[in-house]
Design a protein around this motif. Structure first.
Motif, PDB file in Angstrom:
ATOM      1  N   ALA A  59      -9.689  -8.120  -2.212  1.00 46.89           N
ATOM      2  CA  ALA A  59      -8.677  -7.441  -2.948  1.00 46.89           C
ATOM      3  C   ALA A  59      -8.697  -5.989  -3.111  1.00 46.89           C
ATOM      4  O   ALA A  59      -9.167  -5.333  -4.093  1.00 46.89           O
ATOM      5  N   GLN A  60      -7.899  -5.099  -2.856  1.00 46.77           N
ATOM      6  CA  GLN A  60      -7.866  -3.443  -3.272  1.00 46.77           C
ATOM      7  C   GLN A  60      -6.715  -3.327  -4.285  1.00 46.77           C
ATOM      8  O   GLN A  60      -6.915  -2.239  -5.014  1.00 46.77           O
ATOM      9  N   VAL A  61      -5.306  -3.763  -3.656  1.00 48.25           N
ATOM     10  CA  VAL A  61      -4.751  -3.522  -4.906  1.00 48.25           C
ATOM     11  C   VAL A  61      -3.852  -4.945  -5.128  1.00 48.25           C
ATOM     12  O   VAL A  61      -3.535  -5.041  -4.281  1.00 48.25           O
ATOM     13  N   ILE A  62      -3.206  -5.076  -6.897  1.00 49.78           N
ATOM     14  CA  ILE A  62      -3.512  -6.458  -6.923  1.00 49.78           C
ATOM     15  C   ILE A  62      -1.983  -6.153  -7.917  1.00 49.78           C
ATOM     16  O   ILE A  62      -2.029  -5.295  -8.691  1.00 49.78           O
ATOM     17  N   GLU A  63      -0.627  -6.699  -6.975  1.00 57.38           N
ATOM     18  CA  GLU A  63       0.581  -6.208  -7.588  1.00 57.38           C
ATOM     19  C   GLU A  63       1.553  -7.401  -8.672  1.00 57.38           C
ATOM     20  O   GLU A  63       1.395  -8.115  -7.945  1.00 57.38           O
ATOM     21  N   GLY A  64       1.779  -7.015  -9.717  1.00 65.64           N
ATOM     22  CA  GLY A  64       2.900  -7.466 -10.479  1.00 65.64           C
ATOM     23  C   GLY A  64       4.033  -7.167 -10.680  1.00 65.64           C
ATOM     24  O   GLY A  64       3.781  -6.253  -9.280  1.00 65.64           O
ATOM     25  N   GLU A  65       5.006  -7.903 -11.595  1.00 68.19           N
ATOM     26  CA  GLU A  65       6.750  -7.232 -11.303  1.00 68.19           C
ATOM     27  C   GLU A  65       6.401  -5.520 -12.096  1.00 68.19           C
ATOM     28  O   GLU A  65       7.220  -4.603 -11.243  1.00 68.19           O
TER      29      GLU A  65
ATOM     30  N   GLN B 125       5.627 -12.210 -13.628  1.00 69.34           N
ATOM     31  CA  GLN B 125       5.601 -12.500 -12.113  1.00 69.34           C
ATOM     32  C   GLN B 125       4.468 -11.316 -10.821  1.00 69.34           C
ATOM     33  O   GLN B 125       4.377 -10.908 -11.701  1.00 69.34           O
ATOM     34  N   PHE B 126       2.478 -12.643 -10.958  1.00 72.23           N
ATOM     35  CA  PHE B 126       2.246 -12.006  -9.582  1.00 72.23           C
ATOM     36  C   PHE B 126       3.211 -11.689  -8.645  1.00 72.23           C
ATOM     37  O   PHE B 126       3.474 -12.621  -8.197  1.00 72.23           O
ATOM     38  N   THR B 127       3.294 -10.895  -8.044  1.00 77.80           N
ATOM     39  CA  THR B 127       4.042 -10.323  -6.333  1.00 77.80           C
ATOM     40  C   THR B 127       3.092 -10.181  -4.928  1.00 77.80           C
ATOM     41  O   THR B 127       3.761 -11.240  -4.305  1.00 77.80           O
ATOM     42  N   SER B 128       2.072  -9.849  -5.613  1.00 74.62           N
ATOM     43  CA  SER B 128       1.239  -8.933  -3.948  1.00 74.62           C
ATOM     44  C   SER B 128      -0.256  -8.716  -4.742  1.00 74.62           C
ATOM     45  O   SER B 128      -0.384  -8.399  -5.058  1.00 74.62           O
ATOM     46  N   TYR B 129      -0.822  -8.933  -3.432  1.00 71.02           N
ATOM     47  CA  TYR B 129      -2.082  -8.554  -3.774  1.00 71.02           C
ATOM     48  C   TYR B 129      -2.774  -8.000  -1.770  1.00 71.02           C
ATOM     49  O   TYR B 129      -2.040  -8.962  -1.063  1.00 71.02           O
TER      50      TYR B 129
END
Lengths: 136, 209
Positions: A59-65, B125-129
């Motif tokens: 994983a390079q970028v992990i996104e939350g809200e 919430q976790f949305t994406s990776y």
């Protein structure tokens, strides 16, 4: 546009540097940060195996809200993780410059033991001048 | 820009549905006793070894009308109930069997979800990776269903697509379908209408090429 936190994780998954900048995320204990770093290390290895098409990096970028974690994996296995707001576009370049600072102020320091926690004033100073308070 | 696959998990951590599109690295079939439910996807469920083996689903037709590789409707007539062994099966030796893959996907998503909650200190919430070759999107419903989609690394957020799968096909052909046992712990939710409806929805997206 804010930089919340910087982590450095060694190749075994241990957290060797952690520093907070802007407010906005929870303040955790150092033990909790250690657990999170270990978890991230494991997840990173699994994500590269889940690729539906050919080989993949982790994983390079992990996104939350409201925030994202940008991960730079170096050739030696050290991970630099930057926690920023979602709109932050400079995360990748900041991580490259953190890596540079790490090479100069940590790896060239004869008193530093590799894979051990980073206690170097020179590195702290370089990071402060690079990120400051984390606000633009 | 493309879409690779879709996983749906229920609140008991079990994979209840799977579908793929432009996936070049196909998963191997799940092993017998690997813990994968019936009626998840005919493409990846364990091969039936004898006639006494449970049929994938009481109501879904045995034909597989949607070929995942060509995108064409390939079988309109009735196929034999037992799928023929895939000659390319041995060529997939470096890929994971589907049951293990499903567990890994769920484990990653659950860990990241807990990590995001912990770091933010809120109910976030976790949305994406994203990795160098794909991007994983998560949409979780209040009832604990997790919709997970794998797409090309360059695509933008696809949560709205997952949401519309939930709002459209899922409610219409799963929740309102009396033949689908929800929360059964032994049966997936696969049925022909649901599969065709998702396929239409996904193929109609601008990111699907």
């Amino acid at each position: 546009m804010a930089i919340f936190s910087l982590w450095v994780i060694n190749k075994a998954g241990g957290l060797i540097y952690q520093r907070n900048f802007a407010d906005g995320l929870a303040q955790l204990t150092s033990n909790e940060y250690l657990v999170l770093a270990g978890t991230l290390h494991g997840i990173h290895a699994i994500t590269s195996r889940l690729s539906p098409t050919g080989s993949s990096s982790g994983a390079q970028v992990i996104e939350g809200e409201t925030f994202k974690m940008t991960i730079l994996l170096t050739a030696t296995g050290t991970k630099f993780v930057l926690l920023t707001s979602l709109a932050e576009a400079t995360a990748d370049s900041v991580l490259q410059r953190v890596y540079e600072a790490y090479a100069d102020a940590v790896m060239k320091n004869p008193f530093h033991t590799p894979e051990m926690p980073i206690r170097s004033e020179g590195f702290d100073t370089r990071i402060t001048s690079l990120i400051g308070t984390g606000q633009p | 820009m493309t879409i690779y696959s879709l996983y749906i998990y229920d609140r008991h951590c079990a994979c209840v549905y799977y579908q793929d599109w432009h996936r070049t690295k196909q998963p191997k079939r799940a092993g017998e006793g690997g813990g994968i439910l019936n009626a998840v996807s005919q493409a990846v469920s364990p091969l039936a070894t004898d006639s006494a083996a449970p049929t994938p689903s009481a109501f879904s037709s045995p034909r597989n009308t949607l070929s995942s590789t060509s995108g064409l409707v390939v079988a309109v007539g009735e196929d034999p109930v037992t799928p023929l062994p895939n000659p390319a099966e041995h060529a997939r030796s470096n890929t994971l069997p589907f049951d293990e893959e499903a567990k890994l996907v769920y484990g990653v998503v659950l860990s990241l979800r807990n990590m995001v909650k912990k770091i933010s200190g809120r109910d976030e919430q976790f949305t994406s990776y994203r990795t160098s070759s794909y991007r994983l999107h998560l949409y979780e419903t209040v009832s604990g269903y997790k919709f997970i989609m794998l797409s090309d690394a360059a695509t933008d957020g696809l949560r709205f697509v997952l949401r519309s799968i939930y709002n459209g096909p899922f409610l219409e052909y799963v929740v309102r379908n009396p033949l689908v046992p929800m929360d059964s712990r032994s049966q997936g939710i696969d049925n022909d209408y649901f599969r065709a409806s998702i396929d239409r929805l996904v193929r109609g997206l601008s990111v699907f090429n």
